[in-house]
Scaffold this active site. Structure first.
Site, mmCIF file in Angstrom:
data_model
loop_
_atom_site.group_PDB
_atom_site.id
_atom_site.type_symbol
_atom_site.label_atom_id
_atom_site.label_comp_id
_atom_site.label_asym_id
_atom_site.label_seq_id
_atom_site.Cartn_x
_atom_site.Cartn_y
_atom_site.Cartn_z
ATOM 1 N N ASN A 122 -32.423 13.877 24.139
ATOM 2 C CA ASN A 122 -32.046 13.582 22.755
ATOM 3 C C ASN A 122 -30.598 13.998 22.469
ATOM 4 O OD1 ASN A 122 -32.204 16.315 22.781
ATOM 5 N ND2 ASN A 122 -33.771 16.518 21.209
ATOM 6 N N HIS A 137 -29.270 16.991 23.061
ATOM 7 C CA HIS A 137 -29.042 18.396 22.689
ATOM 8 C C HIS A 137 -28.207 19.122 23.736
ATOM 9 C CE1 HIS A 137 -33.038 20.016 24.670
ATOM 10 N NE2 HIS A 137 -32.033 20.100 25.517
ATOM 11 N N GLU A 185 -30.226 21.163 18.519
ATOM 12 C CA GLU A 185 -30.963 19.906 18.442
ATOM 13 C C GLU A 185 -30.286 18.931 17.469
ATOM 14 O OE1 GLU A 185 -33.088 19.376 20.562
ATOM 15 O OE2 GLU A 185 -34.728 20.814 20.680
HETATM 16 C C1 GLP Z 1 -33.416 22.360 28.147
HETATM 17 C C2 GLP Z 1 -32.393 23.500 27.895
HETATM 18 C C3 GLP Z 1 -30.981 22.995 27.987
HETATM 19 C C4 GLP Z 1 -30.909 22.069 29.193
HETATM 20 C C5 GLP Z 1 -31.636 20.798 28.859
HETATM 21 C C6 GLP Z 1 -31.775 19.825 30.000
HETATM 22 O O1 GLP Z 1 -34.375 22.261 27.169
HETATM 23 N N1 GLP Z 1 -32.535 24.206 26.694
HETATM 24 O O2 GLP Z 1 -30.080 24.080 28.066
HETATM 25 O O3 GLP Z 1 -29.578 21.778 29.485
HETATM 26 O O4 GLP Z 1 -32.867 21.056 28.214
HETATM 27 O O5 GLP Z 1 -32.761 20.232 30.924
HETATM 28 P P1 GLP Z 1 -32.966 19.575 32.349
HETATM 29 O O6 GLP Z 1 -31.813 19.991 33.185
HETATM 30 O O7 GLP Z 1 -34.261 20.152 32.869
HETATM 31 O O8 GLP Z 1 -33.028 18.105 32.149
#
Ligand code: GLP
Length: 266
Positions: A154, A156, A161
């Site tokens: 999304n 973030h 968020e």
């Molecule tokens: C998570 C963390 C983020 C991270 C993102 C992507 O929820 N809070 O800091 O960068 O989502 O995660 P992933 O690397 O598992 O796709």
């Protein structure tokens, strides 16, 4: 080892594209090692902003390997992690403190008091104070030499968020307690054994502290990130897609993408 990449520019940000996630992590490691070297040359120490999630796992594996083979010491390195579920025990394997211990801290010579992770055990009445202290500690340590980032589906960053705040207000967001977005909870469902078990709140370093880092290194891999990546790089700046706010500090931002994550770019 030097990895060949395709370099381009989107909204003033440097974008490096490599064929796969493995090469993306190698490029990211090279870049982090350069930052550490120049910070240590200039000030005798380096301050790193670290991220969790699946994307940086291989980055940490490479850093551990450099340490194991004698090429990297963490003795003069201080780290600040981006986020943590709230409330959560550091002993919970799903906590980001525990993630960092598993993937990095327990394998390198970092001093325990220099490896900072937001504390998921602070009583709620003291959370705002703890969050403000975290920002203060980063500043008192001279600021982050590099902030490593991943991107949520999304858009973030950390756990900042999507929000309908005007951009100027979103840019001032400090470290704080937040509610997790539906998509974030859905993405964490596997780890927590179902979406209803995902801890619905988290502490996150704010947009303001992220943007204040001297350099920002965003890594995104996989086709599931392509839409968020394309909007953040090429779309309008909006708090509805927090990663697009990186455009405000474009000249210090580098994106490292694999081909699947870059597929939405013109
Ligand atoms: C998570 C963390 C983020 C991270 C993102 C992507 O929820 N809070 O800091 O960068 O989502 O995660 P992933 O690397 O598992 O796709």
């Amino acid at each position: 080892m030097s990895i060949p990449f395709r370099e381009s520019d989107y909204s003033g940000m440097k974008v490096l594209v490599v064929p796969d996630a493995w090469q993306a992590s190698l490029i990211a490691v090279e870049s982090i090692l350069k930052v550490i070297q120049s910070a240590q040359d200039e000030r005798g120490r380096a301050v790193l902003g670290l991220a969790t999630g699946s994307t940086p796992e291989t980055v940490y594996a490479h850093l551990v390997e450099r340490h194991r083979t004698g090429f990297l010491s963490f003795q003069n390195i201080t780290t600040y992690n981006l986020d943590e579920y709230y409330p959560i025990s550091p002993l919970d394997p799903k906590s980001y403190r525990s993630y960092m211990h598993r993937h990095l801290f327990s394998h390198v010579d970092i001093a325990p008091h220099r490896a900072h992770v937001l504390d998921g055990t602070v009583p709620e009445a003291y959370v705002a104070e703890h969050a403000a202290q975290f920002d203060h500690w980063i500043e008192a340590d001279g600021g982050l030499d590099v902030q490593l980032l991943g991107i949520g589906r999304n858009g973030h960053v950390g756990f900042n968020e999507p929000t309908d705040l005007p951009v100027e207000q979103a840019l001032r967001l400090a470290t704080r307690l937040v509610e997790l977005h539906m998509i974030t909870r859905a993405d964490a469902a596997r780890e927590f054994g179902g979406v209803d078990h995902v801890i619905p709140r988290a502490l996150t370093v704010g947009v303001a502290s992220i943007l204040a880092a001297r350099s920002i290194l965003m890594i995104a891999t996989g086709a599931h990130k392509a839409e968020a990546v394309a909007c953040a790089l090429n779309g309008p700046m909006t708090a509805e897609l927090p990663a697009s706010l990186l455009q405000t500090v474009a000249d210090k931002v580098t994106w490292v993408l694999d081909e699947p994550a870059a597929q939405g770019l013109p």
